[in-house]
Enzyme design. Structure first.
Site, short mmCIF file in Angstrom:
data_model
loop_
_atom_site.label_atom_id
_atom_site.label_comp_id
_atom_site.label_asym_id
_atom_site.label_seq_id
_atom_site.Cartn_x
_atom_site.Cartn_y
_atom_site.Cartn_z
N CYS A 80 1.16 -0.14 8.93
CA CYS A 80 1.46 -0.51 10.32
C CYS A 80 0.76 -1.81 10.76
O CYS A 80 -0.36 -2.08 10.35
CB CYS A 80 1.00 0.59 11.26
SG CYS A 80 1.67 2.18 10.87
N ARG A 107 2.83 -6.20 4.72
CA ARG A 107 1.99 -5.01 4.65
C ARG A 107 2.81 -3.76 4.33
O ARG A 107 2.25 -2.73 3.97
CB ARG A 107 1.28 -4.80 5.99
CG ARG A 107 0.42 -5.98 6.40
CD ARG A 107 -0.03 -5.84 7.83
NE ARG A 107 -0.93 -4.72 7.98
CZ ARG A 107 -2.24 -4.79 7.85
NH1 ARG A 107 -2.79 -5.95 7.57
NH2 ARG A 107 -2.99 -3.74 8.00
N TRP A 148 4.79 2.14 9.52
CA TRP A 148 4.92 2.73 8.19
C TRP A 148 4.74 4.21 8.40
O TRP A 148 3.65 4.67 8.78
CB TRP A 148 3.83 2.15 7.28
CG TRP A 148 3.95 2.48 5.84
CD1 TRP A 148 4.75 1.86 4.92
CD2 TRP A 148 3.21 3.48 5.12
NE1 TRP A 148 4.55 2.42 3.68
CE2 TRP A 148 3.62 3.40 3.77
CE3 TRP A 148 2.25 4.42 5.47
CZ2 TRP A 148 3.10 4.24 2.78
CZ3 TRP A 148 1.73 5.25 4.49
CH2 TRP A 148 2.16 5.16 3.16
N ASN A 190 -1.93 2.06 15.49
CA ASN A 190 -2.13 2.15 14.04
C ASN A 190 -3.13 3.26 13.80
O ASN A 190 -4.11 3.38 14.54
CB ASN A 190 -2.75 0.86 13.49
CG ASN A 190 -1.74 -0.25 13.33
OD1 ASN A 190 -0.58 -0.07 13.64
ND2 ASN A 190 -2.20 -1.38 12.84
N GLY A 191 -2.94 4.03 12.73
CA GLY A 191 -3.90 5.08 12.41
C GLY A 191 -3.28 6.45 12.55
O GLY A 191 -2.05 6.58 12.60
N GLU A 243 -3.78 -0.54 -15.45
CA GLU A 243 -3.32 -1.46 -14.40
C GLU A 243 -1.89 -1.95 -14.71
O GLU A 243 -1.07 -2.09 -13.81
CB GLU A 243 -4.31 -2.62 -14.24
CG GLU A 243 -3.85 -3.81 -13.41
CD GLU A 243 -3.40 -3.49 -11.98
OE1 GLU A 243 -3.66 -2.39 -11.48
OE2 GLU A 243 -2.74 -4.37 -11.37
N LYS A 287 1.19 -1.45 -12.20
CA LYS A 287 1.97 -2.58 -11.67
C LYS A 287 3.46 -2.33 -11.89
O LYS A 287 4.28 -2.53 -11.01
CB LYS A 287 1.53 -3.87 -12.40
CG LYS A 287 1.75 -5.17 -11.72
CD LYS A 287 1.10 -5.29 -10.39
CE LYS A 287 -0.32 -4.79 -10.30
NZ LYS A 287 -0.73 -4.27 -9.02
N GLU A 304 4.80 0.41 -9.56
CA GLU A 304 4.86 -0.06 -8.17
C GLU A 304 6.11 -0.88 -7.89
O GLU A 304 6.78 -0.67 -6.89
CB GLU A 304 3.65 -0.97 -7.86
CG GLU A 304 2.37 -0.28 -7.50
CD GLU A 304 1.29 -1.30 -7.21
OE1 GLU A 304 0.97 -2.13 -8.09
OE2 GLU A 304 0.74 -1.30 -6.09
N HIS A 333 -3.76 13.45 -29.17
CA HIS A 333 -4.20 14.69 -28.52
C HIS A 333 -3.21 15.19 -27.47
O HIS A 333 -3.56 16.02 -26.64
CB HIS A 333 -5.59 14.48 -27.90
CG HIS A 333 -6.62 14.13 -28.92
ND1 HIS A 333 -7.02 15.01 -29.90
CD2 HIS A 333 -7.28 12.97 -29.16
CE1 HIS A 333 -7.91 14.41 -30.69
NE2 HIS A 333 -8.07 13.16 -30.26
N LYS A 362 0.76 -2.61 1.99
CA LYS A 362 -0.24 -3.53 1.44
C LYS A 362 -1.65 -3.09 1.80
O LYS A 362 -2.52 -3.01 0.97
CB LYS A 362 0.03 -4.94 1.98
CG LYS A 362 -0.94 -5.99 1.48
CD LYS A 362 -0.74 -6.24 0.01
CE LYS A 362 -1.68 -7.27 -0.58
NZ LYS A 362 -1.72 -7.17 -2.05
C1 G6P Z 1 -2.58 -0.41 -1.41
C2 G6P Z 1 -1.88 -1.61 -2.00
C3 G6P Z 1 -2.44 -1.93 -3.39
C4 G6P Z 1 -3.94 -2.08 -3.33
C5 G6P Z 1 -4.61 -0.86 -2.69
C6 G6P Z 1 -6.09 -1.11 -2.39
O1 G6P Z 1 -2.23 0.73 -2.11
O2 G6P Z 1 -0.49 -1.39 -2.11
O3 G6P Z 1 -1.86 -3.14 -3.86
O4 G6P Z 1 -4.43 -2.27 -4.61
O5 G6P Z 1 -4.00 -0.56 -1.44
O6 G6P Z 1 -6.16 -2.12 -1.42
P1 G6P Z 1 -7.43 -3.02 -1.15
O7 G6P Z 1 -7.01 -3.92 -0.04
O8 G6P Z 1 -8.54 -2.09 -0.76
O9 G6P Z 1 -7.73 -3.76 -2.41
#
Ligand code: G6P
Length: 612
Positions: free
Chosen positions: A2, A30, A77, A101-102, A485, A489, A492, A508, A607
């Protein structure tokens, strides 16, 4: 996640509506699923909301915008209630309109109470409760607008950034903050508010960050900030350095590829002025920890979420080698409610691109409550985590707009090595090892440039990869966090199910998954584990030929029994993870493009996750 925007201007103008919409657009990155604005139109509040993209809100607003002096806006969101117009913000009830927000944790209890008092709810959101509550108090004859907001704040539990306007108070905009970011921007023509500085940087760089448990009463050109006990706070605006040009795509199709391509520059920026060749160490001006403390640290605890957490996992491999002290990494959403053992000499380190992630912030506060000293490895200057840690390292990577984090991962890993150099030189890190790290960092920008030149090769491979329904990333030692990672990625941005394993662990259990619809991405480094990892590759080859090898070895035979081999330069073990990771980033990007995904704003993701 948000986003809040708002303004109160000295003159009524359609430009003010434009500014609200532009603010919303600046926060699109975001992640959101609906948007809306509410503004004073004549002597009434007009609320326009829409499900989906901001373009559909613009359609509703029409070509000729109305004039206003006062307005608030929001990108939502969904948390409580579907993404729909009715659940979108602003919520306007009676004379009051709010954006939030929140999460209001006691909303059900408050909703019940308000229903019994005769209030009629129109949405399923927790946020509407705030509008109803303020409106209810405002109707009480003894309370003015500010009084009604104050009264409502005493009833709310949970996290909130709030902006509130009242139909009969066209000269006031009220904001409040509890565990959700909110800032005030000052300019000669208007006072702005936002949850993210991006939203208002085209208008002002003079900012006041609200702290938790503060609210502010704003006019055009005036601000009074109070704590929740109603004491007037003495606040000084600060000037932030954000260039609106940095948040353009600059000719790229997506922010994601732009940010992947920006990594050589990000490397230079995080290293600038920080290598101390004379002492085989680093210059880190912001750590704010006593030198003596570096010798006392008996453990490092890294806490983070998402990609920042995986940067922390890579950090564990790097820091344990440099410092010979245990390094643990915890997902912040778990850490904050667990009862983890910590000692007084455990150094807490929070990794966060945004510096606003709710779980990471709560974990930081938990670490501080335990008396631990804390550092932040943070990209966003002035963010809440950056302000609350004892010290830290800023990444200077520039704004990261794409939801999937790329350049921040690289910069966080470099900051980790810099931290290792600094702490290590107070301990046992030898000059020889320090020099290895310093040399590796010195050539990293060029090395990454080299991997980026594989761009077209990986693009051509993407359609082959995109045919698979499942993927498995494998690596050993520091390439294991890189495999995680990489799989993160890919899922996502491409929505292909992917997981990661240490290559030696497959036998295993996960070997059972090898089959026609699964592609293995095997990270193979010609390092001390080369022969072991090659045996693991042979074990996989014995069961499937759906394998893409990424390697820094020149051995030609590796290609046999695979769909392809991507070859990268052999660099130092200290930085090889970042080289392999760039390959993962390019794979994820081109596969997502091939599949026609919403690359920069993947479905269901945000984001900056400012709710827990
Ligand atoms: C969200 C984003 C990710 C990010 C994570 C942590 O899930 O989509 O891309 O890695 O938050 O965010 P930060 O701002 O704490 O690195």
């Amino acid at each position: 996640m948000c986003g809040i925007i708002g303004l109160i201007a000295s003159k009524s103008s359609p430009n003010n509506i434009e500014a609200l919409v532009l603010g919303l657009k600046r926060m699109e990155y975001r992640g959101y699923d609906s948007a809306g604005i509410a503004f004073m139109a004549g002597n009434q509040i007009k609320t326009v909301r829409s499900k989906g993209k901001i373009a559909s809100l613009e359609d509703k607003l029409g070509q000729s915008l109305e004039s206003t002096k006062l307005g608030i806006g929001h990108t939502r969101w969904a948390t409580h209630g579907d993404p729909s117009e009715i659940n979108a913000h602003p919520h306007t009830v009676g004379k009051i309109s709010i954006v939030h927000n929140g999460i209001i944790e006691n909303y059900q209890e408050l909703k019940q109470e308000l229903i019994e008092l005769g209030c009629e709810f129109s949405s399923e959101t927790d946020s509407e409760v705030v509008a109803q509550l303020i409106n209810y108090y405002y109707q009480q004859s003894d309370l003015d607008f500010v009084g009604a907001v104050r009264q409502a704040l005493t009833r709310l539990k949970g996290a909130y950034g709030l902006a509130i306007i009242a139909e009969d108070q066209p000269d006031q905009l009220i904001v409040a903050r509890q565990a959700s970011p909110l800032l005030i921007g000052l300019s000669d023509h208007a006072t702005y508010i936002a949850s993210d500085p991006m939203a208002i940087i085209s208008y002002t760089d003079r900012i006041i960050y609200l702290e938790d448990k503060e609210y502010a009463v704003l006019g055009a050109g005036s601000y009074q900030v109070y704590d929740f006990d109603h004491n007037l706070r003495d606040v000084t605006p600060e000037t932030i350095e954000l260039d609106p040009g940095q948040i353009q795509k600059s000719g790229y199709d997506h922010f994601l590829i732009k940010e992947i391509m920006e990594q050589p520059e990000a490397v230079i920026n995080v290293l600038r002025g920080r290598i101390d060749k004379q002492n085989f160490s680093s210059h880190l001006g912001g750590l704010n920890l006593p030198d003596d403390y570096f010798r006392k640290i008996d453990r490092i605890l890294i806490v983070a979420c998402g990609t920042a957490y995986y940067a922390g996992l890579l950090g564990k491999y790097l820091l344990e080698k440099m410092l010979n002290i245990p390094v643990d990494v915890e997902m912040a959403s778990e850490f904050r409610y667990r009862d983890p053992a910590t000692s007084k000499n455990t150094l807490g380190v929070v990794y966060s691109q945004s510096g606003e992630t709710a779980d990471s912030l709560a974990s930081l506060r938990e670490m501080k409550r335990r008396g631990m000293l804390t550092l932040g490895i943070i990209n966003t200057a002035g963010s809440t985590i950056a302000r609350e840690v004892d010290g830290g390292i800023y990444l200077h990577a520039g704004p990261e707009i794409s939801v999937a984090s790329t350049k921040a991962f690289s910069s966080m890993s470099i900051a980790t090595l810099l931290l290792g150099l600094e702490i290590g030189r107070y301990r046992q890190l030898s000059i020889e090892r320090s020099m290895e790290v310093i040399q590796a960092l010195g050539s990293l920008a060029n090395d990454i440039e080299g991997v980026l030149s594989l761009d077209q090769e990986i693009k051509l491979l993407a359609s082959k990869i995109a045919k698979f329904g499942h993927m498995m990333y494998l690596g050993r030692d520091s390439l294991y966090p890189i495999a995680i990672e990489g799989s993160h990625k890919l899922k996502e941005v491409s929505y292909i199910q992917a997981e990661a394993y240490p290559a030696g662990e497959m036998k295993h259990g996960a070997n059972a998954l090898l089959g026609d619809d699964l592609l293995v991405v095997f990270f193979l480094s010609n390092n001390f584990l080369y022969d072991k990892a090659k045996s693991n590759l042979a074990e996989v080859k014995a069961r499937t030929s759906n394998i893409l090898v990424v390697t820094d070895s020149e051995e030609q035979d590796l290609a046999r029994g695979t769909i392809d081999v991507i070859r990268v330069k052999r660099v130092s073990d200290w930085t090889q993870g970042l080289i392999f990771n760039v390959v993962s980033q390019l794979i994820a990007y081109y596969v997502a493009v091939d599949l026609g995904r919403d690359v920069d704003q993947p479905r269901n993701l945000a984001k900056s996750v400012t709710v827990e």
